[in-house]
Design an enzyme around this catalytic site. Structure first.
Site, short mmCIF file in Angstrom:
data_model
loop_
_atom_site.label_atom_id
_atom_site.label_comp_id
_atom_site.label_asym_id
_atom_site.label_seq_id
_atom_site.Cartn_x
_atom_site.Cartn_y
_atom_site.Cartn_z
N GLN A 57 46.24 30.22 72.40
CA GLN A 57 45.46 29.08 73.44
C GLN A 57 45.20 29.54 74.67
OE1 GLN A 57 48.00 25.37 74.59
NE2 GLN A 57 46.98 24.49 72.70
N HIS B 143 44.02 16.90 66.79
CA HIS B 143 44.72 18.11 67.62
C HIS B 143 43.48 19.11 67.73
CE1 HIS B 143 48.63 17.01 66.23
NE2 HIS B 143 48.28 16.64 65.06
N ALA B 144 42.39 19.22 66.91
CA ALA B 144 41.21 19.96 67.30
C ALA B 144 40.66 19.26 68.53
CB ALA B 144 40.27 19.95 66.14
N ALA B 145 40.56 18.05 68.72
CA ALA B 145 40.14 17.29 69.92
C ALA B 145 40.86 17.88 71.11
CB ALA B 145 40.45 15.77 69.70
N ASP B 146 42.11 18.19 71.10
CA ASP B 146 42.59 18.53 72.05
C ASP B 146 42.51 19.85 72.60
OD1 ASP B 146 44.92 19.53 73.60
OD2 ASP B 146 46.48 19.23 72.35
N GLN B 147 42.37 20.83 71.38
CA GLN B 147 42.31 22.34 71.71
C GLN B 147 40.84 22.82 71.97
OE1 GLN B 147 44.76 24.65 68.72
NE2 GLN B 147 45.36 22.40 68.17
N HIS C 84 47.95 15.13 75.94
CA HIS C 84 47.45 16.57 76.18
C HIS C 84 46.09 16.68 76.27
CE1 HIS C 84 51.23 17.43 73.89
NE2 HIS C 84 51.18 18.73 74.58
#
Length: 353
Positions: free
Chosen positions: A100, A285-289, A311
């Protein structure tokens, strides 16, 4: 020098990882204090330390405060350089959390980068490696990135020991991506893997996932099972992926002692079902990363998600501290639209330092 309060927002490790990644990419020195102040075990854990060391190696940074449990670091980046690097976490700390931080920096290096990372490939409280490979990376590929991840050995909690090789080609700035309209579902795929566990566990995990999806009116579900993955220790995971024309939605669960295999599979199935029914173009989760990659694109990007995590909100704030980018978050019925607008011309004068 940027001054970042590590207790801001969600106050966890992601703020630290993103801070040093952005420092390396932009050439700005940064001091991060109150690191993980909101956690029960504040300060740097081994996986956080490895992530910072990885970024430091990629940009020849000078650092202070680099020790386990440290709650403050100073990071002074030098020139970005390609090459081959070894990043051993030394515990079951997450390989994907190191990636990340390191992957966006590797994309900016101007030369090919190979990273040999050892640690936990499938551990709780972190994205499983297969989610990173098969959900997040295809999205980043669509923006022009070129990276390949090879799993040599899986590693589980508590022993770790997984081995991963990551090859990255330079490609900044990235292309913007527009995922601003709900699309029909083309299919669902997934796989379940276990290592050094009885074979019945893998089938119970798969059946739990299929049971959750069986009443959902979708195209056929293709689920593969793998029971012989090479690994240090015992463990397993399930990954489910919903395929749309221009995007993917993912859901996963990692095996843990004392939790029935069927429940883990069902957990992943329920999460994917919720994502599909929401009409989102990216799962939560993809929206975060993906946010850091949108900020490094050459134009406006947007997506729809059913929920904006703490996050994600913290990352948006942080990106706007380092980069000339502005995010717009709006509620649209039951979905949230996120729009990223870089405010510089082509990135060249800012990134290629």
């Amino acid at each position: 020098m940027q001054e970042i309060d590590g207790s801001y927002g969600e106050g966890g490790g992601q703020l630290l990882r993103t801070s040093v990644a952005l420092a390396a990419i932009t050439g700005q020195s940064v001091r991060v204090y109150n690191i993980r102040a909101k956690r029960s075990n504040p300060g740097l854990a081994p996986q956080h330390l490895t992530a910072v060391k990885a970024v430091a190696a990629l940009c020849r940074a000078r650092t202070e405060g680099m020790e386990v449990k440290s709650q403050e670091i100073i990071f002074r980046p030098g020139p970005l350089r390609g090459g081959e690097y070894d990043f051993p976490i030394g515990t079951a700390g997450s390989v994907t959390l190191v990636l990340q931080a390191a992957l966006p920096v590797a994309l900016a290096c101007g030369e090919k980068v190979r990273m040999n990372i050892s640690g936990g490939t499938d551990v709780r409280a972190a994205p499983p490696l297969d989610y990173f490979r098969y959900v997040l990376l295809p999205l980043v590929y669509s923006m022009g990135a070129r990276a390949k991840i090879e799993v040599l050995l899986r590693g589980y909690y508590p022993r770790g020991g997984g081995k991963v090789v990551v090859d990255v080609e330079p490609c900044l700035p990235l292309r913007p991506v527009l995922l601003n309209a709900s699309e029909g579902l083309e299919g669902i795929t997934g796989f379940v893997h276990i290592s050094n566990l009885p074979k019945h566990i893998i089938h119970r995990m798969a059946n739990g996932a299929l049971a959750e999806l069986s009443t959902f009116p979708t195209p056929a579900v293709g689920l593969e099972v793998f029971g012989k993955d090479d690994a240090i220790g015992e463990g397993g995971a399930v990954l489910l992926t919903a395929h749309k024309e221009h995007s993917r939605l993912g859901a996963s669960a990692v095996a843990e002692r004392g939790v029935p295999a069927e429940r883990l599979g069902a957990e992943a199935g329920r999460c994917l079902r919720e994502e599909i029914l929401s009409g989102a173009t990216l799962d939560i989760h993809a929206a975060d990363q993906v946010l850091i990659y949108l900020a490094l694109a050459s134009g406006v990007s947007c997506f729809l998600t059913r929920e904006l995590s703490s996050h994600a909100a913290t990352t948006i704030w942080l990106l706007e501290q380092f980069l000339p980018v502005r995010f717009q978050v709006t509620q649209e019925a039951h979905l949230i639209r996120v729009r990223a607008k870089p405010e510089f011309n082509g990135m060249s004068s800012f990134l290629w330092r």
